[in-house]
Design a protein around this motif. Structure first.
Motif, PDB file in Angstrom:
ATOM      1  N   CYS A 163       0.862  -1.189   0.000  1.00  0.00           N
ATOM      2  CA  CYS A 163       0.000   0.000   0.000  1.00  0.00           C
ATOM      3  C   CYS A 163       0.898   1.239   0.000  1.00  0.00           C
ATOM      4  O   CYS A 163       1.749   1.395   0.876  1.00  0.00           O
ATOM      5  N   GLU A 165      -0.077   4.322   0.323  1.00  0.00           N
ATOM      6  CA  GLU A 165      -0.583   5.330   1.254  1.00  0.00           C
ATOM      7  C   GLU A 165       0.163   5.251   2.600  1.00  0.00           C
ATOM      8  O   GLU A 165       0.565   6.248   3.171  1.00  0.00           O
ATOM      9  N   CYS A 166       0.357   4.014   3.098  1.00  0.00           N
ATOM     10  CA  CYS A 166       0.963   3.848   4.430  1.00  0.00           C
ATOM     11  C   CYS A 166       2.328   3.171   4.318  1.00  0.00           C
ATOM     12  O   CYS A 166       2.892   2.723   5.317  1.00  0.00           O
ATOM     13  N   CYS A 217      -4.933   2.354   8.218  1.00  0.00           N
ATOM     14  CA  CYS A 217      -4.872   3.042   6.927  1.00  0.00           C
ATOM     15  C   CYS A 217      -6.195   2.840   6.202  1.00  0.00           C
ATOM     16  O   CYS A 217      -6.695   1.723   6.114  1.00  0.00           O
ATOM     17  N   CYS A 220      -5.896   0.642   2.729  1.00  0.00           N
ATOM     18  CA  CYS A 220      -5.699  -0.812   2.741  1.00  0.00           C
ATOM     19  C   CYS A 220      -6.362  -1.469   3.946  1.00  0.00           C
ATOM     20  O   CYS A 220      -6.214  -2.671   4.157  1.00  0.00           O
TER      21      CYS A 220
HETATM   22 ZN    ZN Z   1      -2.255   1.345   3.684  1.00  0.00          ZN
END
Ligand code: ZN
Ligand code: ZN
Length: 379
Positions: A163, A165-166, A217, A220
């Motif tokens: 992921c 994003e994180c 997150c 995910c």
């Molecule tokens: Zn994530």
């Protein structure tokens, strides 16, 4: 609780090395894998499999082996004064161990031992252990023309990826785990009839990470990984054959806990060709020639897998004669010489002729240049 003889269970001597123990365990685990049990012995095999796995988990770990040598199996059974505080081997997930054998992951043989011998003093617990991601298999159909040279193909995968994003951590914000003060480790005290043992293991709350997520997150859902479509370009080497598997390292699924990604395997199938058939690196084709070309000889154009080429037909060529065109077959994936193209000529009988043409053929026949087939047989 009865005393267990782990050495006996694995059939090794007390002086056995760690390697001996691993070897003995591997052999027995394959032999008594519950999948291999005859129908009436499922229970028996499962028991045996558990016993040897338990024995191996103790003898395969230097510290535990030392404890066992000193205090016996009661140190691990958790059945002493501490009551049923199931520690030691009881917590192991057998289905997990069994599936390791089943999936053939044993080829990479240390993996299973890390799995069952791991944990405890080494500091990295099972749940936070980095695991290699799954391999992926992609079936790709190509044409024979594709197989005749290096070909680039775009393929689309739907796979588990980190992921972004994180960054795979599962959350944006973390704080130190207050259960282990951020160390990721926890001391575990175990009472047995022989004394108190202290073992250090991964913290059960943060799974050895030392920090706890503050929020999951959103992208995910805290998994750290997400299924995504990904396009990649692969080069298919000229000469590939039906059923060959090409390995693209690292393009499998992402590993758990930042473990390495698995590999992608591309399994090739080759579509049937309208004119060519294949025999290893050689290509076969049948081409028509006329009666007069066969008798008089000619130079004809024949198709090849990458264009046209000229082929000499010598006079008096019989139908079904096969000519070899060297190097006009498929290249070799192993860097050997290219194959050949085998051209079978078939004399075509015209479907319709004019009266004049028929008269001429009649005349040829009247000339009787050689004995007929029947005359040869019957004199
Ligand atoms: Zn994530
Ligand atoms: Zn912790």
């Amino acid at each position: 609780m009865a005393e267990k003889d782990y050495y006996n269970k694995l059939g090794v001597a007390k002086s056995a090395t760690k390697e001996d123990i691993k070897k003995a365990y591997k052999k027995l685990a394959m032999q008594f894998h519950p999948d291999r049990a005859p129908d009436d012995k499922k229970k028996e095999y499962e028991e045996k499999f558990k016993e040897i796995s338990e024995a191996a988990s103790v003898l395969g770990d230097d510290k535990k082996r030392q404890q066992y040598d000193q205090f016996g199996s009661a140190a691990f059974s958790g059945g002493g004064a501490g009551g049923t505080s199931g520690s030691g081997f009881e917590g192991y997930d057998f289905s997990d161990i069994m599936s390791h054998f089943r999936s053939g992951a044993f080829g990479n043989s240390d993996d299973i031992f890390d799995h069952i011998f791991g944990g405890g003093s080494s500091g990295s617990g099972r749940s936070s252990r980095a695991h290699r991601g799954a391999d992926l298999l992609y079936e790709l159909e190509i044409t024979l023309e594709d197989a005749a040279k290096n070909t680039k193909k775009n393929i689309e995968l739907n796979k588990l990826e980190r992921c972004s994003e994180c960054s795979g951590k599962g959350a944006a914000k973390f704080e130190n785990c207050h259960h282990c003060q951020g160390s990721g480790q926890m001391k575990r005290t175990q009472r047995t009839p022989f004394g108190i043992f202290q073992q250090t293991g991964p913290c059960a709350y943060c799974h050895g990470r030392g920090e706890l997520a503050q929020d999951s997150c959103k992208t995910c859902g805290g998994e750290g990984a997400i299924r995504k479509k990904k396009k990649i370009e692969v080069t298919i080497p000229g000469g590939v054959d039906e059923g060959m598997r090409l390995r693209v390292a690292g393009e499998g699924e992402i590993g758990a806990n930042n473990g390495p990604s698995g590999d992608l395997y591309i399994e090739i199938s080759i579509a049937e060709h309208e004119y060519f058939t294949r025999e290893d690196q050689n290509l076969n084709i049948t081409v028509p020639i006329s009666f007069s070309q066969a008798v008089l000889g000619d130079e004809i154009e024949v198709p090849t897998i990458d264009g046209k080429a000229k082929l000499k037909i010598p006079p008096y060529t019989q139908s079904e004669t096969i000519f070899r065109m060297r190097g006009k077959g498929l290249p070799s994936v192993h860097g050997h010489d290219a194959g050949d193209q085998m051209v079978k000529v078939r004399i075509e009988v015209p479907k319709k002729l004019s009266k004049k043409q028929l008269d001429l053929i009649q005349k040829i026949d009247e000339e009787k240049p050689s004995k007929s087939f029947l005359e040869k047989i019957f004199g």
